[in-house]
Design an enzyme around this catalytic site. Sequence first.
Site, PDB file in Angstrom:
ATOM      1  N   ASP A  88      39.573  29.540 -74.984  1.00 34.60           N
ATOM      2  CA  ASP A  88      39.398  30.497 -73.885  1.00 34.60           C
ATOM      3  C   ASP A  88      40.233  30.079 -72.686  1.00 34.60           C
ATOM      4  OD1 ASP A  88      37.660  28.229 -73.488  1.00 34.60           O
ATOM      5  OD2 ASP A  88      36.526  29.372 -71.999  1.00 34.60           O
ATOM      6  N   GLU A 153      34.664  26.990 -72.897  1.00 30.76           N
ATOM      7  CA  GLU A 153      34.815  25.816 -72.038  1.00 30.76           C
ATOM      8  C   GLU A 153      34.935  26.220 -70.573  1.00 30.76           C
ATOM      9  OE1 GLU A 153      36.225  22.352 -69.949  1.00 30.76           O
ATOM     10  OE2 GLU A 153      37.233  24.298 -70.044  1.00 30.76           O
TER      11      GLU A 153
HETATM   12  N1  BES Z   1      41.075  21.195 -68.846  1.00 29.21           N
HETATM   13  C1  BES Z   1      40.067  21.278 -67.829  1.00 29.21           C
HETATM   14  C2  BES Z   1      39.481  19.920 -67.478  1.00 29.21           C
HETATM   15  C3  BES Z   1      40.373  19.164 -66.563  1.00 29.21           C
HETATM   16  C4  BES Z   1      40.363  19.475 -65.218  1.00 29.21           C
HETATM   17  C5  BES Z   1      41.206  18.204 -67.008  1.00 29.21           C
HETATM   18  C6  BES Z   1      41.203  18.815 -64.355  1.00 29.21           C
HETATM   19  C7  BES Z   1      42.066  17.566 -66.155  1.00 29.21           C
HETATM   20  C8  BES Z   1      42.049  17.860 -64.823  1.00 29.21           C
HETATM   21  C9  BES Z   1      38.971  22.215 -68.267  1.00 29.21           C
HETATM   22  O1  BES Z   1      39.465  23.339 -68.944  1.00 29.21           O
HETATM   23  C10 BES Z   1      38.230  22.721 -67.069  1.00 29.21           C
HETATM   24  O2  BES Z   1      38.790  23.477 -66.331  1.00 29.21           O
HETATM   25  N2  BES Z   1      36.996  22.320 -66.921  1.00 29.21           N
HETATM   26  C11 BES Z   1      36.112  22.866 -65.946  1.00 29.21           C
HETATM   27  C12 BES Z   1      34.733  22.660 -66.517  1.00 29.21           C
HETATM   28  C13 BES Z   1      33.686  23.535 -65.988  1.00 29.21           C
HETATM   29  C14 BES Z   1      33.955  24.980 -66.127  1.00 29.21           C
HETATM   30  C15 BES Z   1      32.358  23.157 -66.642  1.00 29.21           C
HETATM   31  C16 BES Z   1      36.257  22.151 -64.621  1.00 29.21           C
HETATM   32  O3  BES Z   1      36.564  20.953 -64.568  1.00 29.21           O
HETATM   33  O4  BES Z   1      36.095  22.840 -63.608  1.00 29.21           O
HETATM   34 MN    MN Z   2      40.838  22.864 -70.339  1.00 25.68          MN
HETATM   35 MN    MN Z   3      40.287  24.741 -67.427  1.00 23.89          MN
END
Ligand code: BES
Ligand code: MN
Ligand code: MN
Length: 456
Positions: A88, A153
């Site tokens: 997604d 996610e």
């Molecule tokens: N790929 C990201 C996680 C991430 C964020 C990795 C920053 C490296 C740096 C993931 O898709 C994401 O955006 N996660 C969300 C999680 C939330 C919706 C529970 C986040 O970190 O805001």
């Molecule tokens: Mn991600």
């Molecule tokens: Mn993300």
Amino acid sequence: MQDVIAFIDANRKRFVDELVEWVRIPAISSDRAHDADLRRNAEHLAAHVRALGAARVEVWKTPGHPAVFAEWKAAAGAPTLLVYGHHDVQPVDPLNEWVTPPFEPSLRDGRMWGRGVVDDKGQVYIHAKAIEAFIKTAGKLPINLKLIVEGEEEVGSVNLDALLRDHAADLASDFVCVSDTAMFGRGIPSLCVGLRGLTYVEVTVDGPALDLHSGSFGGGVANPVNALARMIARLHDDDGRVTVPGFYDTVRALSDAERREMAALPFDEKEWLRATGASATFGEKGFSTLERIWARPTLDCCGIVGGFTGEGAKTIIPARASAKVSCRLVPDQEPDDITRKLRDHLQRIAPPGVRVRVEELHGGRPYLAPTDHPVYEVAKRAFSKAFGKPTVFMREGGSIPFVRTIADATGKPCLLMGFGQPDENAHAPNEWLDLENYHLGIKSAAYLYDEISRMQ
Ligand code: BES
Ligand code: MN
Ligand code: MN
């Protein structure tokens, strides 16, 4: 490995073209209008990996968006690696800031531009293409490999715990690898060994039953916008610390060694600040920028609305105001505990005459990797072989709820081998994927499978 690497080199362009096709599907998980696109997105991936000789490919339904599961079997006795990603993507607004349309991926400046190219479709395809390279040269993988790619996610993985519980046996593995993070800097292979957790709430403040004339009623009843603004302002002290009682109770202090390791990374704070466009760094007193982002908890208001925001002036006492508030959490904070403390505190500091509701939207737990486990040295070696540079350990301030959930459920170490760039515009307009990283990422994944096959 020579054949595998040669195959990856020979098919470099086709691997890019195939990713372009997948990125065209607008799989925005937060928008119900895209439900069918999420299903199409999952089916597209399932069909793609089915053609790569997977023994088993399934699309797993959830109450929300489906996940894709695939499995390749190698020789008996070989270790099993579980690879995770998400299919997604984030919403695209503000759409008019995109140089080229988000779902018509374009190739410019050695990059692919489009929504989801790096977060996380490109990183999922890195594994798919590494798998393909083994299947089309050696006829099989050197390890047992399972792939789980979820579809929720970006909306907090709300159905993931149940999915993992229902499929615990299917997902059993020796190691887990997640490719959904960025590298520390250009060309620096980086294993991420810490993620922050999250709790995300919506705070609603109700006052009068309807908007009131601010001349007739102003000064007589509480104003929900004033009240909410005051409450939010009171959540930090002048040193940038969060004032919610008990917020820091279970925060693990950084060791001197951890602080030294972070300080030793080639972090150019001026350059980092320039990229943000902000005029100065800001945050909790007594900690460096990297420490604050990676290893300290935060509380941030992500949005706030209420009252009259149209053109011109309108003299009212608004009936209601609301805010979205998120906390990034570090070990050993627990989302449920912090949510309860925040809710209690907001109720306590609300002025008389308003009602406060705090609704939890989603959460995820923080992760710290067991870096003394031998698989981290193995992964470093694999990553460095592909990029020709030493691999560094880093952390991320972001959250991936799956990581802690799977680590706790299986007790296995989780490798965070990410191939993004720090300035990749994830979640923002003009998200891009570095095509060299995509190519070297495929090699890194291939080396990882090979190195793991030779662990005893
Ligand atoms: N790929 C990201 C996680 C991430 C964020 C990795 C920053 C490296 C740096 C993931 O898709 C994401 O955006 N996660 C969300 C999680 C939330 C919706 C529970 C986040 O970190 O805001
Ligand atoms: Mn991600
Ligand atoms: Mn993300």
